[in-house]
Design an enzyme around this catalytic site. Structure first.
Site, PDB file in Angstrom:
ATOM      1  N   PRO B 128       0.819  -1.225   0.000  1.00  0.00           N
ATOM      2  CA  PRO B 128       0.000   0.000   0.000  1.00  0.00           C
ATOM      3  C   PRO B 128       0.852   1.273   0.000  1.00  0.00           C
ATOM      4  O   PRO B 128       0.487   2.261  -0.621  1.00  0.00           O
ATOM      5  CB  PRO B 128      -0.822  -0.134   1.282  1.00  0.00           C
ATOM      6  CG  PRO B 128      -0.932  -1.612   1.503  1.00  0.00           C
ATOM      7  CD  PRO B 128       0.361  -2.191   1.016  1.00  0.00           C
ATOM      8  N   GLY B 131       5.344   1.567  -3.960  1.00  0.00           N
ATOM      9  CA  GLY B 131       5.106   1.255  -5.370  1.00  0.00           C
ATOM     10  C   GLY B 131       6.351   1.595  -6.147  1.00  0.00           C
ATOM     11  O   GLY B 131       7.317   0.835  -6.169  1.00  0.00           O
ATOM     12  N   PHE B 156      -1.916  -5.623  -5.398  1.00  0.00           N
ATOM     13  CA  PHE B 156      -1.814  -5.653  -6.872  1.00  0.00           C
ATOM     14  C   PHE B 156      -0.847  -6.737  -7.348  1.00  0.00           C
ATOM     15  O   PHE B 156       0.021  -6.495  -8.186  1.00  0.00           O
ATOM     16  CB  PHE B 156      -1.392  -4.281  -7.429  1.00  0.00           C
ATOM     17  CG  PHE B 156      -2.429  -3.216  -7.227  1.00  0.00           C
ATOM     18  CD1 PHE B 156      -3.690  -3.350  -7.786  1.00  0.00           C
ATOM     19  CD2 PHE B 156      -2.150  -2.080  -6.478  1.00  0.00           C
ATOM     20  CE1 PHE B 156      -4.667  -2.374  -7.593  1.00  0.00           C
ATOM     21  CE2 PHE B 156      -3.119  -1.102  -6.288  1.00  0.00           C
ATOM     22  CZ  PHE B 156      -4.369  -1.252  -6.848  1.00  0.00           C
ATOM     23  N   ARG B 268     -17.055  -0.190 -43.092  1.00  0.00           N
ATOM     24  CA  ARG B 268     -18.031   0.819 -42.673  1.00  0.00           C
ATOM     25  C   ARG B 268     -18.167   1.891 -43.768  1.00  0.00           C
ATOM     26  O   ARG B 268     -17.173   2.542 -44.102  1.00  0.00           O
ATOM     27  CB  ARG B 268     -17.564   1.448 -41.367  1.00  0.00           C
ATOM     28  CG  ARG B 268     -18.294   2.705 -40.963  1.00  0.00           C
ATOM     29  CD  ARG B 268     -19.678   2.410 -40.448  1.00  0.00           C
ATOM     30  NE  ARG B 268     -20.270   3.582 -39.811  1.00  0.00           N
ATOM     31  CZ  ARG B 268     -21.533   3.641 -39.416  1.00  0.00           C
ATOM     32  NH1 ARG B 268     -22.327   2.605 -39.592  1.00  0.00           N
ATOM     33  NH2 ARG B 268     -22.002   4.724 -38.847  1.00  0.00           N
ATOM     34  N   GLN B 279      -9.756  10.729 -45.875  1.00  0.00           N
ATOM     35  CA  GLN B 279      -8.364  10.992 -45.515  1.00  0.00           C
ATOM     36  C   GLN B 279      -8.161  11.047 -43.992  1.00  0.00           C
ATOM     37  O   GLN B 279      -7.133  10.584 -43.482  1.00  0.00           O
ATOM     38  CB  GLN B 279      -7.905  12.306 -46.155  1.00  0.00           C
ATOM     39  CG  GLN B 279      -6.399  12.436 -46.171  1.00  0.00           C
ATOM     40  CD  GLN B 279      -5.949  13.683 -46.893  1.00  0.00           C
ATOM     41  OE1 GLN B 279      -6.554  14.745 -46.760  1.00  0.00           O
ATOM     42  NE2 GLN B 279      -4.915  13.567 -47.679  1.00  0.00           N
ATOM     43  N   HIS B 338     -13.998   3.466 -34.844  1.00  0.00           N
ATOM     44  CA  HIS B 338     -15.248   2.707 -34.723  1.00  0.00           C
ATOM     45  C   HIS B 338     -16.442   3.598 -34.372  1.00  0.00           C
ATOM     46  O   HIS B 338     -17.588   3.134 -34.397  1.00  0.00           O
ATOM     47  CB  HIS B 338     -15.119   1.625 -33.636  1.00  0.00           C
ATOM     48  CG  HIS B 338     -14.446   0.373 -34.090  1.00  0.00           C
ATOM     49  ND1 HIS B 338     -13.110   0.317 -34.396  1.00  0.00           N
ATOM     50  CD2 HIS B 338     -14.916  -0.879 -34.284  1.00  0.00           C
ATOM     51  CE1 HIS B 338     -12.792  -0.916 -34.754  1.00  0.00           C
ATOM     52  NE2 HIS B 338     -13.872  -1.658 -34.705  1.00  0.00           N
ATOM     53  N   GLY B 340     -19.359   5.325 -32.483  1.00  0.00           N
ATOM     54  CA  GLY B 340     -20.185   4.861 -31.363  1.00  0.00           C
ATOM     55  C   GLY B 340     -20.005   3.385 -31.075  1.00  0.00           C
ATOM     56  O   GLY B 340     -20.014   2.960 -29.910  1.00  0.00           O
ATOM     57  N   GLU B 363       4.932  -2.353 -13.874  1.00  0.00           N
ATOM     58  CA  GLU B 363       6.343  -2.622 -14.209  1.00  0.00           C
ATOM     59  C   GLU B 363       7.088  -1.304 -14.458  1.00  0.00           C
ATOM     60  O   GLU B 363       7.915  -1.199 -15.356  1.00  0.00           O
ATOM     61  CB  GLU B 363       6.450  -3.542 -15.431  1.00  0.00           C
ATOM     62  CG  GLU B 363       5.710  -4.836 -15.254  1.00  0.00           C
ATOM     63  CD  GLU B 363       6.615  -6.016 -14.945  1.00  0.00           C
ATOM     64  OE1 GLU B 363       6.103  -7.005 -14.433  1.00  0.00           O
ATOM     65  OE2 GLU B 363       7.822  -5.943 -15.194  1.00  0.00           O
ATOM     66  N   THR B 365       6.053   3.017 -13.886  1.00  0.00           N
ATOM     67  CA  THR B 365       5.172   3.971 -14.588  1.00  0.00           C
ATOM     68  C   THR B 365       5.959   4.672 -15.692  1.00  0.00           C
ATOM     69  O   THR B 365       7.196   4.664 -15.700  1.00  0.00           O
ATOM     70  CB  THR B 365       4.673   5.049 -13.601  1.00  0.00           C
ATOM     71  OG1 THR B 365       5.821   5.734 -13.085  1.00  0.00           O
ATOM     72  CG2 THR B 365       3.878   4.438 -12.455  1.00  0.00           C
TER      73      THR B 365
END
Lengths: 257, 380
Positions: B128, B131, B156, B268, B279, B338, B340, B363, B365
């Site tokens: 805790p 890190g 974690f 699409r 473009q 994509h 929505g 691993e 930041t």
């Protein structure tokens, strides 16, 4: 000593760049329809013991195809590699394979696929068996060892044919016969780092040059070009039921269902 | 890219890709949404050698090199980032330290089952209050006559929910600062070993990330890895390799997003043409493809340096920084292409978007990596 199995495999052209039929490192890969054939061999060896030899023909990069077979668990690989073998049709290919198989004798079982993902002729297995005077069951989908031979099943015209096969014999195996095993990382490491592929040239095969390659071919490909397929999108109208009915009518009219 | 690789490496890529397409891709959405760990697939991966990629053959591994390792991680992560995470962490920060710093006896005991995937490994450093500043850890391992008494609260922990062999970073000397930290190997099942609740994560949800708590665990003295006080050295050495794996994971996620974006952009239609003909979209695709390629090349460079026995810390930090940030950018653009639908769970790009985010955090930041890289460049 166990059973001696020879599996004939093919390097197919995965990418025919610009219509060029050249088997290079970038364009070739193991014919996917040959993987179930290798799987049949591996399962038979698991039950009966013995040795599996993978045999292929092609230019030098095709040795990697044999490495892939060895990564699956095949014991050794032999590549027929000679400029005189180039341009072979199925007959000339069968001549070369039959000569190599004789050289690999004694053997109990010779396995082939039923088709190749590139040329798809389905002729090499039966022709090679004829040249070797070897009893052959084609299109096998089930192969089980029994006593001193095999029980082989094939389907034909809606019937199931079941054969009791004695050694030596030849089989062509359907690609749907099984789900071939995945290749493990250790298998790849061993196949590429610790096992050699043997290269045999024309002299090793004791064949005259007029029986192999382009010279020994009864057929000749005149031209190769990409086929253009035109796709079109069409929306059906009406209620959902009407659309489904219309779709079924279209598909059955075109013979797709 | 494949043109640069040997036939053996291409065979590895093909075989892993085939496996992932058949076994992992069809369940990737489900294991993400349900946050479930697919044991059946993991067992198959174990049999194929994915859990002992660089472990010597004599210890049950595949004996491959670092480039092979990142090829495998990229392909698995392309199908499921959560499983890619499981495999890379297991191979790099759990198994590698045992190989590099373990005694012969320790290697014989722990490595073969780990290499076969019969046991899963975990690297337990984060707490805790510790890190990025690993030296702040509070876990303790008090040496008595015949054992260590270990108390720890690790959070974690990747693979935490399924881990059998855990490398616990703990203080063996409370007064020695950074040099008082050691690695004690603690096995699941040791009395006092408790697995906490699984984290309900934003991404990589197939991985059972959890806390692990040790309450007065009596651990044999023989479970000390290396020597007392070597903990941070072991941790940093492991993380050098670990971050190459995470960089490969980030490339895999980005490649998956790029593939989906290209597919969607070609099918699409808007304003009468596929959107790939606009473009604005095609430029996005060009940037995405270029960055993914660049990231992959950086990952390969770090791996090649390691395989050649050269210093690779700087290269792996740069690769991890660039690949993780590329992954975030590319997955973001894939969602944008994509429209929505990209924001809907009906399409996989939202999963890639969530999965990519954490690669900038774990691993090391991005900020820590920038600090490390700057130190190297400026010679501070």
């Amino acid at each position: 000593m166990g059973i001696q199995i020879i599996v004939c495999i093919k390097s197919i052209i995965a990418n025919g760049l610009n219509g060029q039929v050249v088997r290079s490192s970038d364009s070739r890969e193991l014919n996917p329809y040959d993987r179930p054939v290798l799987e049949v061999a591996l399962r038979i060896r698991e039950e009966l013991g013995g040795t599996i030899t993978a045999l292929s023909m092609g230019p030098e990069p095709c040795a990697f195809t044999l490495n892939e077979a060895m990564a699956m668990g095949v014991d050794r690989g032999v590549l027929l590699c000679d400029p005189a073998l180039a341009g072979a049709d199925t007959l000339a290919t069968s001549n070369a394979l039959a000569a190599a198989i004789k050289k690999l004798a004694p053997f109990d079982l010779v396995l082939f696929g039923t088709r190749a993902a590139d040329s798809d002729t389905g002729q090499v297995g039966p022709q090679t068996a004829v040249l070797l005077d070897l009893p052959l069951v084609t299109g096998a989908h089930s192969v089980e060892p029994k006593d001193d031979g095999l029980i082989v099943e094939r389907s034909a015209d809606g019937f199931l044919e079941c054969f009791e096969v004695c050694f030596p014999a030849g089989l062509t195996i359907l690609s749907s016969a099984n789900q071939p095993r995945d290749v493990g990382l250790l298998g790849i490491q061993l196949a590429f780092e610790e096992r050699d592929v043997k290269n045999w040239n024309l002299a090793d095969l004791d064949l005259s040059a007029d029986r192999v390659g382009e010279a020994g071919s009864a057929t000749n490909v005149l031209a190769l070009s990409r086929m253009e397929s035109v796709r079109k999108c069409e929306f059906l109208s009406g209620s959902a039921v009407e659309q489904v009915d219309a779709l079924i009518n279209r598909l059955s009219a075109s013979g797709m269902i | 890219m494949d043109t640069f690789l040997s036939e053996k490496k291409r065979t590895i890529r093909r075989s892993v890709r085939t496996f992932c397409q058949r076994e992992i891709q069809p369940i990737a959405k489900e294991i993400d949404q349900e946050a479930s760990f697919p044991w059946e697939v993991v067992e198959k991966m174990g049999k194929l050698g994915y859990f002992g990629i660089q472990v010597p053959k004599a210890l049950g591994g595949a004996g491959l090199d670092t480039v092979d390792y990142i090829i495998v991680i990229e392909e698995i992560s392309r199908a499921s980032a959560g499983l890619g995470l499981c495999v890379t962490v297991h191979n790099s920060v759990a198994v590698y330290p045992l190989l590099a710093f373990g005694s012969e006896e320790q290697k014989q005991k722990w490595v073969p089952p780990l290499a076969k995937g019969e046991k899963i490994g975990a690297f337990c450093l984060t707490e805790p209050n510790a890190g990025s500043d690993a030296s702040a850890i509070e876990a303790s391992a008090i040496r008595t006559n015949n054992h260590y008494l270990v108390n720890a609260n690790k959070v974690f922990v990747t693979n935490g929910g399924v881990a059998d062999v855990c490398l616990i970073f703990s203080r063996t000397d409370p007064n020695a600062g950074r040099k008082g930290i050691s690695v004690i190997v603690v096995e699941r099942g040791t009395p006092g070993f408790v697995v906490g609740d699984l984290e309900d994560l934003c991404g990589v949800r197939a991985n059972p990330v959890s806390s692990i708590r040790l309450y007065d665990c009596q651990v044999p003295l023989a479970n000390l890895l290396g020597k007392e006080g070597m903990g941070l050295r072991i941790g940093l050495a492991a993380l050098d390799i670990g971050r190459i794996g995470i960089a490969a994971q980030a490339v895999g996620i980005a490649q998956a997003a790029l593939g989906e974006a290209v597919r969607y952009a070609k099918q699409r239609y808007q304003f009468g043409v596929p959107i790939s003909k606009h473009q604005a979209i095609s430029m996005m695709v060009a940037d995405m493809a270029t960055k993914v390629d660049a990231a992959r090349l950086m990952v390969y460079r770090a791996a090649v340096l390691r395989d050649k026995g050269k210093s690779f810390s700087q290269a792996s930090a740069m690769a991890k920084l660039f690949a993780s940030e590329t992954s975030s950018e590319v997955t973001d653009l894939a969602v944008q292409i994509h429209g929505g639908y990209g924001y809907s769970k009906s399409y996989p790009v939202e999963r890639y978007y969530r999965d990519a985010r954490v690669t900038r955090i774990y691993e090391g930041t991005s900020e820590i990596h920038r600090m490390v890289i700057a130190r190297g460049v400026l010679g501070d």
